[in-house]
Design a protein around this motif. Sequence first.
Motif, PDB file in Angstrom:
ATOM      1  N   LEU A  61       4.524   9.948  60.271  1.00 30.36           N
ATOM      2  CA  LEU A  61       5.825  10.989  60.601  1.00 30.36           C
ATOM      3  C   LEU A  61       5.100  12.214  61.214  1.00 30.36           C
ATOM      4  N   VAL A  62       4.203  12.783  60.821  1.00 29.97           N
ATOM      5  CA  VAL A  62       3.770  13.889  61.200  1.00 29.97           C
ATOM      6  C   VAL A  62       3.144  13.972  62.963  1.00 29.97           C
ATOM      7  N   SER A  63       2.500  12.613  63.102  1.00 27.44           N
ATOM      8  CA  SER A  63       2.084  12.123  64.239  1.00 27.44           C
ATOM      9  C   SER A  63       3.427  11.931  65.434  1.00 27.44           C
ATOM     10  N   ALA A  64       4.354  11.220  64.590  1.00 24.96           N
ATOM     11  CA  ALA A  64       5.569  11.040  65.819  1.00 24.96           C
ATOM     12  C   ALA A  64       6.097  12.363  65.831  1.00 24.96           C
ATOM     13  N   HIS A  65       6.191  13.237  64.919  1.00 28.08           N
ATOM     14  CA  HIS A  65       6.888  14.471  65.338  1.00 28.08           C
ATOM     15  C   HIS A  65       6.240  15.319  66.162  1.00 28.08           C
TER      16      HIS A  65
ATOM     17  N   SER B 180      14.442  16.989  65.329  1.00 26.95           N
ATOM     18  CA  SER B 180      15.142  17.508  64.233  1.00 26.95           C
ATOM     19  C   SER B 180      15.142  16.380  63.099  1.00 26.95           C
ATOM     20  N   TYR B 181      15.370  15.120  63.383  1.00 29.62           N
ATOM     21  CA  TYR B 181      15.622  14.139  62.467  1.00 29.62           C
ATOM     22  C   TYR B 181      14.076  13.749  61.984  1.00 29.62           C
ATOM     23  N   LEU B 182      12.993  13.990  62.826  1.00 30.10           N
ATOM     24  CA  LEU B 182      11.763  13.464  62.211  1.00 30.10           C
ATOM     25  C   LEU B 182      11.273  14.787  61.433  1.00 30.10           C
ATOM     26  N   ALA B 183      11.813  15.919  61.678  1.00 28.36           N
ATOM     27  CA  ALA B 183      11.304  17.073  60.878  1.00 28.36           C
ATOM     28  C   ALA B 183      11.925  16.883  59.359  1.00 28.36           C
ATOM     29  N   TYR B 184      13.096  16.520  59.334  1.00 34.63           N
ATOM     30  CA  TYR B 184      13.833  16.421  58.026  1.00 34.63           C
ATOM     31  C   TYR B 184      13.301  15.155  57.208  1.00 34.63           C
ATOM     32  N   ALA B 185      12.717  14.151  57.825  1.00 35.46           N
ATOM     33  CA  ALA B 185      12.255  12.961  57.384  1.00 35.46           C
ATOM     34  C   ALA B 185      10.817  13.320  56.838  1.00 35.46           C
TER      35      ALA B 185
ATOM     36  N   LEU C 215       1.757  20.642  52.805  1.00 37.05           N
ATOM     37  CA  LEU C 215       2.461  19.923  53.953  1.00 37.05           C
ATOM     38  C   LEU C 215       3.941  20.106  53.730  1.00 37.05           C
ATOM     39  N   PHE C 216       4.370  20.045  52.483  1.00 36.77           N
ATOM     40  CA  PHE C 216       5.729  20.256  52.177  1.00 36.77           C
ATOM     41  C   PHE C 216       6.303  21.640  52.803  1.00 36.77           C
ATOM     42  N   TRP C 217       5.567  22.656  52.276  1.00 34.33           N
ATOM     43  CA  TRP C 217       5.967  24.170  52.728  1.00 34.33           C
ATOM     44  C   TRP C 217       5.911  24.162  54.151  1.00 34.33           C
ATOM     45  N   ILE C 218       4.960  23.704  54.794  1.00 34.55           N
ATOM     46  CA  ILE C 218       4.606  23.774  56.116  1.00 34.55           C
ATOM     47  C   ILE C 218       5.972  22.867  57.116  1.00 34.55           C
ATOM     48  N   SER C 219       6.081  21.802  56.468  1.00 30.67           N
ATOM     49  CA  SER C 219       7.395  21.019  56.907  1.00 30.67           C
ATOM     50  C   SER C 219       8.631  21.671  56.864  1.00 30.67           C
ATOM     51  N   LEU C 220       8.761  22.187  55.885  1.00 31.05           N
ATOM     52  CA  LEU C 220      10.005  23.075  55.485  1.00 31.05           C
ATOM     53  C   LEU C 220      10.076  24.182  56.476  1.00 31.05           C
TER      54      LEU C 220
ATOM     55  N   LEU D 267      13.127  24.638  59.726  1.00 30.63           N
ATOM     56  CA  LEU D 267      13.760  25.862  59.902  1.00 30.63           C
ATOM     57  C   LEU D 267      13.650  26.464  61.197  1.00 30.63           C
ATOM     58  N   GLY D 268      12.505  26.571  61.446  1.00 30.53           N
ATOM     59  CA  GLY D 268      12.001  26.913  63.087  1.00 30.53           C
ATOM     60  C   GLY D 268      12.655  26.191  63.997  1.00 30.53           C
ATOM     61  N   GLU D 269      12.997  24.786  63.748  1.00 36.12           N
ATOM     62  CA  GLU D 269      13.284  23.914  64.839  1.00 36.12           C
ATOM     63  C   GLU D 269      14.893  23.936  64.985  1.00 36.12           C
ATOM     64  N   THR D 270      15.464  24.273  63.544  1.00 34.98           N
ATOM     65  CA  THR D 270      16.946  24.445  63.736  1.00 34.98           C
ATOM     66  C   THR D 270      17.325  25.664  64.321  1.00 34.98           C
ATOM     67  N   GLY D 271      16.492  26.686  64.218  1.00 29.89           N
ATOM     68  CA  GLY D 271      16.762  27.914  64.840  1.00 29.89           C
ATOM     69  C   GLY D 271      16.730  27.638  66.538  1.00 29.89           C
ATOM     70  N   GLN D 272      15.520  26.866  66.679  1.00 28.00           N
ATOM     71  CA  GLN D 272      15.250  26.492  68.155  1.00 28.00           C
ATOM     72  C   GLN D 272      16.539  25.690  68.890  1.00 28.00           C
TER      73      GLN D 272
END
Length: 135
Positions: free
Chosen positions: A22-26, A59-64, A81-86, A90-95
């Motif tokens: 998931l991180v790689s696809a993101h 966005s969908y990849l970030a939520y997954a 990894l959870f905290w960085i993903s969160l 959040l940054g991508e939502t603002g983006q």
Amino acid sequence: MSETLTSPSRKANGTLVVNRVLVSAHAVAIIGQPVFAGGYLGGDYDMLWLHRWGADAVSYLAYAQILAALVLWLVRGPRWLFWISLLLALGETGQYLAGMKGALDLHIPLGVALVTATVLTTIAVWRPQTWRVDR
């Protein structure tokens, strides 16, 4: 509380693989975003549609990624990894919102920061992990 290091369980190892995918696809999806934007700015106006579609995919990849990182944390994997993903989500939502409003003065530098953070996260998640028996 002892912090004995050990190898991950089979469940934790499978969860780590899912997170790595998931991180790689993101990372691939978010790296494509400046390519699409550059094509649009270069005069290929169909690239704006791809840039918007790519924003949805990112966005969908970030939520997954948040959900997968939470599961990894619950099977005694790394918490970071959870905290960085969160934070990334959040940054991508603002983006996303800045892009929809046309606020390029925020959209472009935030995009650079998000691409950099995602690439660094991808590198970190592929490094060998440290597992703890007790927390």
